[in-house]
Design a protein around this motif. Structure first.
Motif, short mmCIF file in Angstrom:
data_model
loop_
_atom_site.label_atom_id
_atom_site.label_comp_id
_atom_site.label_asym_id
_atom_site.label_seq_id
_atom_site.Cartn_x
_atom_site.Cartn_y
_atom_site.Cartn_z
N GLU A 40 1.01 -1.18 -0.01
CA GLU A 40 -0.09 0.09 -0.08
C GLU A 40 1.06 1.28 -0.15
O GLU A 40 0.74 2.34 -0.65
CB GLU A 40 -1.00 0.02 1.09
N ALA A 41 1.98 1.23 0.79
CA ALA A 41 2.77 2.48 0.96
C ALA A 41 3.30 2.58 -0.47
O ALA A 41 3.50 3.71 -1.05
CB ALA A 41 3.86 2.13 1.76
N SER A 42 3.85 1.82 -1.24
CA SER A 42 4.36 1.58 -2.50
C SER A 42 3.46 2.30 -3.54
O SER A 42 3.91 3.07 -4.31
CB SER A 42 4.96 0.24 -2.99
N GLU A 43 2.27 1.72 -3.38
CA GLU A 43 1.43 2.33 -4.17
C GLU A 43 0.85 3.80 -4.04
O GLU A 43 0.94 4.43 -5.19
CB GLU A 43 -0.04 1.50 -4.18
N LEU A 44 1.00 4.10 -2.86
CA LEU A 44 0.88 5.58 -2.45
C LEU A 44 1.92 6.52 -2.91
O LEU A 44 1.68 7.45 -3.53
CB LEU A 44 0.55 5.81 -0.79
N ARG A 45 3.24 5.93 -2.81
CA ARG A 45 4.20 6.48 -3.29
C ARG A 45 4.30 7.08 -4.81
O ARG A 45 4.52 7.92 -5.26
CB ARG A 45 5.55 5.97 -2.89
N SER A 46 3.79 5.83 -5.54
CA SER A 46 3.77 6.00 -6.93
C SER A 46 2.61 6.99 -7.32
O SER A 46 2.86 7.77 -8.24
CB SER A 46 3.28 4.47 -7.61
N HIS A 47 1.66 6.75 -6.70
CA HIS A 47 0.50 7.92 -6.87
C HIS A 47 0.99 9.27 -6.55
O HIS A 47 0.80 10.13 -7.23
CB HIS A 47 -0.53 7.53 -6.01
N ARG A 48 1.78 9.52 -5.71
CA ARG A 48 2.49 10.76 -5.29
C ARG A 48 3.46 11.20 -6.26
O ARG A 48 3.14 12.52 -6.67
CB ARG A 48 3.07 10.66 -3.74
N GLU A 49 3.99 10.41 -6.66
CA GLU A 49 4.84 10.79 -7.84
C GLU A 49 4.09 11.11 -8.99
O GLU A 49 4.57 12.07 -9.72
CB GLU A 49 5.89 9.77 -8.09
N GLU A 50 3.14 10.38 -9.35
CA GLU A 50 2.38 10.73 -10.59
C GLU A 50 1.70 12.42 -10.38
O GLU A 50 1.58 13.08 -11.29
CB GLU A 50 1.44 9.73 -10.68
N LEU A 51 1.29 12.46 -9.12
CA LEU A 51 0.57 13.75 -8.87
C LEU A 51 1.66 14.87 -8.74
O LEU A 51 1.49 15.87 -9.35
CB LEU A 51 0.00 13.72 -7.49
#
Length: 80
Positions: A40-51
């Protein structure tokens, strides 16, 4: 050793074995939870990077539009 002492020892050993088994199950559950949270943390980091990339792109587009507007206003001033 008397029979009672052996029974007590057996009961204590069984309690220890049961406790160890429960602790092992708890460790496995905690490992699964840790893996889930890591994913979940990895997914959130990826989403943050996209944003962050989108925000940077929007800032660049905003700056480009500001330059265009300034140029157009400058041309309008020259005409007047």
């Amino acid at each position: 050793m008397s029979f009672e002492v052996l029974e007590q020892l057996e009961a204590k050993i069984q309690t220890a074995v049961d406790t160890i088994s429960l602790l092992q199950m708890e460790v496995e559950e905690l490992k699964e939870e840790k893996d889930k949270l890591a994913a979940e943390a990895s997914e959130l980091r990826s989403h943050r990077e996209e944003l962050e990339q989108k925000a940077q792109q929007m800032q660049q587009e905003h700056a480009a539009w500001q330059d265009r507007i300034r140029n157009l206003l400058g041309k309008m001033d020259e005409v007047e």
